[in-house]
Design an enzyme around this catalytic site. Sequence first.
Site, mmCIF file in Angstrom:
data_model
loop_
_atom_site.group_PDB
_atom_site.id
_atom_site.type_symbol
_atom_site.label_atom_id
_atom_site.label_comp_id
_atom_site.label_asym_id
_atom_site.label_seq_id
_atom_site.Cartn_x
_atom_site.Cartn_y
_atom_site.Cartn_z
ATOM 1 N N PHE A 13 -11.589 5.342 -73.424
ATOM 2 C CA PHE A 13 -12.949 5.474 -73.946
ATOM 3 C C PHE A 13 -13.000 6.593 -74.974
ATOM 4 C CE2 PHE A 13 -17.346 7.196 -73.657
ATOM 5 C CZ PHE A 13 -18.008 6.080 -74.147
ATOM 6 N N GLY A 14 -13.503 6.273 -76.161
ATOM 7 C CA GLY A 14 -13.683 7.250 -77.233
ATOM 8 C C GLY A 14 -15.160 7.478 -77.489
ATOM 9 N N TYR A 15 -15.572 8.733 -77.573
ATOM 10 C CA TYR A 15 -16.974 9.088 -77.780
ATOM 11 C C TYR A 15 -17.147 10.110 -78.895
ATOM 12 C CZ TYR A 15 -15.311 12.939 -74.951
ATOM 13 O OH TYR A 15 -14.570 13.994 -74.467
ATOM 14 N N GLY A 16 -16.040 10.742 -79.328
ATOM 15 C CA GLY A 16 -16.093 11.786 -80.351
ATOM 16 C C GLY A 16 -15.004 11.570 -81.369
ATOM 17 N N SER A 17 -14.063 12.512 -81.440
ATOM 18 C CA SER A 17 -13.026 12.437 -82.468
ATOM 19 C C SER A 17 -12.105 11.224 -82.307
ATOM 20 C CB SER A 17 -12.197 13.722 -82.490
ATOM 21 O OG SER A 17 -11.524 13.908 -81.268
ATOM 22 N N GLU A 90 -5.685 16.111 -76.094
ATOM 23 C CA GLU A 90 -6.968 16.285 -75.417
ATOM 24 C C GLU A 90 -6.968 17.384 -74.354
ATOM 25 O OE1 GLU A 90 -9.910 14.742 -76.232
ATOM 26 O OE2 GLU A 90 -8.798 13.901 -77.917
#
Length: 189
Positions: A13-17, A90
Site C-alpha cells: 500500500f502506497g499513500y505518500g512517496s 522505509e
Amino acid sequence: MLADAPEGDLWLFGYGSLLWKPGFQYTERRMATMRGWHRAFCIRVARFRGTRDLNGLMMALDRGGQCQGMIFRIPRNWAEAVLHTLFRRELVVKPPGTPPRWLDAQTEDGSVRALGFVMDRRSPFHAGRLPLEEVADVLARAAGHWGTCAEYLHNTVAHLEELDIHDRNLWRLQALVADRIRTWKAPDP
C-alpha cells in the site's frame, strides 16, 4: 514478513512517496482505501529531510480515519528482493518507527491484504498528533540531504491530485506551508 504473507502475489500500500517514487517494479496497481488509518506527518527525523538541529517530519499511516492510495502487485518471486529494498528505504530509524503491518485494503474488486507502514505510537520518533499549524512550521523550514520537507509535501499532493485523490488536510497543510515560505525571512548573518 513473507512467512505471514497471504498466498499468491504480494500487495503493497502506497499513500505518500511510494505513489510518486516507488523504487521497485510492480505488475499492477489499483486504487485502494485503508479504513482505520490516515496519512499524517507524525514521525520526526533528524536525517533525510531534517537535521539534528531542525528535525523534519515524514508521513506515516496513523490510527483513525481513512486513507486513499494505491496498492501495488509484486509477483511472489520478486517479493524478497523488493521487500529488502523497500525496508532499507522505509525503516529509516532504529528501532523502526513505522513497522510493516498486514492491512485490509478496500478496492473496487473487494478487499485485498496489503503490506503498509504504520506509525508505532510507542516509538521515540513519534511526534504525536500535532496541530496543522505546527506541522506547517516544521515543513516550511526543515531540510536535509534528501531535500526539503516542503518538497516532499508538494510532490505527494501533486501526485494525489493526478490520481484524483483529495486529502483535505494535506491541501490545507500545503497552503499553510506555502504561506510560511512566502513570508519567512532568513535571519541576518
